[in-house]
Scaffold this active site. Sequence first.
Site, PDB file in Angstrom:
ATOM      1  N   VAL A  29       0.864  -1.177   0.000  1.00 44.47           N
ATOM      2  CA  VAL A  29       0.000   0.000   0.000  1.00 44.47           C
ATOM      3  C   VAL A  29       0.901   1.226   0.000  1.00 44.47           C
ATOM      4  O   VAL A  29       2.101   1.135   0.270  1.00 44.47           O
ATOM      5  CB  VAL A  29      -0.947   0.033   1.227  1.00 44.47           C
ATOM      6  CG1 VAL A  29      -1.981  -1.070   1.139  1.00 44.47           C
ATOM      7  CG2 VAL A  29      -0.162  -0.049   2.528  1.00 44.47           C
ATOM      8  N   SER A  30       0.332   2.369  -0.329  1.00 44.56           N
ATOM      9  CA  SER A  30       1.150   3.573  -0.486  1.00 44.56           C
ATOM     10  C   SER A  30       1.498   4.267   0.820  1.00 44.56           C
ATOM     11  O   SER A  30       2.573   4.837   0.960  1.00 44.56           O
ATOM     12  CB  SER A  30       0.434   4.586  -1.404  1.00 44.56           C
ATOM     13  OG  SER A  30       0.436   4.122  -2.736  1.00 44.56           O
ATOM     14  N   ARG A  31       0.556   4.228   1.793  1.00 43.92           N
ATOM     15  CA  ARG A  31       0.759   5.003   3.016  1.00 43.92           C
ATOM     16  C   ARG A  31       0.538   4.155   4.260  1.00 43.92           C
ATOM     17  O   ARG A  31      -0.217   3.180   4.226  1.00 43.92           O
ATOM     18  CB  ARG A  31      -0.206   6.198   3.054  1.00 43.92           C
ATOM     19  CG  ARG A  31      -0.090   7.130   1.866  1.00 43.92           C
ATOM     20  CD  ARG A  31      -1.068   8.297   2.015  1.00 43.92           C
ATOM     21  NE  ARG A  31      -2.430   7.839   2.296  1.00 43.92           N
ATOM     22  CZ  ARG A  31      -3.273   7.398   1.378  1.00 43.92           C
ATOM     23  NH1 ARG A  31      -2.907   7.355   0.116  1.00 43.92           N
ATOM     24  NH2 ARG A  31      -4.501   7.017   1.713  1.00 43.92           N
TER      25      ARG A  31
END
Length: 207
Positions: free
Chosen positions: A66-68
């Site tokens: 996931v990005s964050r």
Amino acid sequence: MSKQYRINEFAKRIGRATSTVRRWEREGKLTAKRMPSGHRYFDESDVRTILGGAPERRLTVVYCRVSRAGQKDDLESQIKAMEAYCLAGAIAVDEWIKEVGGGMNFKRKQFLNLLDRIQRGEIDKVLIAHKDRLVRFGFDLLEHLALEHGCELVVVNQETLSPEQEMVEDLLAIVHTFSCRLYGMRKYKKQLQEDYPQTKEPKALLS
């Protein structure tokens, strides 16, 4: 199909001189393979013989991203979905890799480590929920490189596990990057006009 190397390419791949590879052949340390045409070649198994470090049994890996850090729930959902997929397909997974980082960031620590291991011939399969879980752009290139080293990238195509917000953020990042470049070009054009007011520059540059 494993990548095939001519003797000079093989020497470069393992960081040795071509003359050294020829000497190893004479001494029996290496045995070149031959095509039907008679041309000699080496492959990744020969690379592993010289460089070592590759296990006898290559691994099956699941990669989740996931990005964050705030997307903890998304990451857990992704992992559970991949667990269900592997269980249904009776796929034995040797290793699970979880990473937090943008899909446009090619310097992710776990991502780079995975690529290094693929190039060393350690990985047989990498399973991902969706193409953009590995990279936002350039998946076809990575797939080609993986296949060259005998590794298959298995895309489950769980599009629901590809958050739309991440795509929006990545697209905004692209717009921002090109906006900065465009601004730099405009500054360059302005500087040219100030330094050489009498010079007629091509319309493509000054328009």
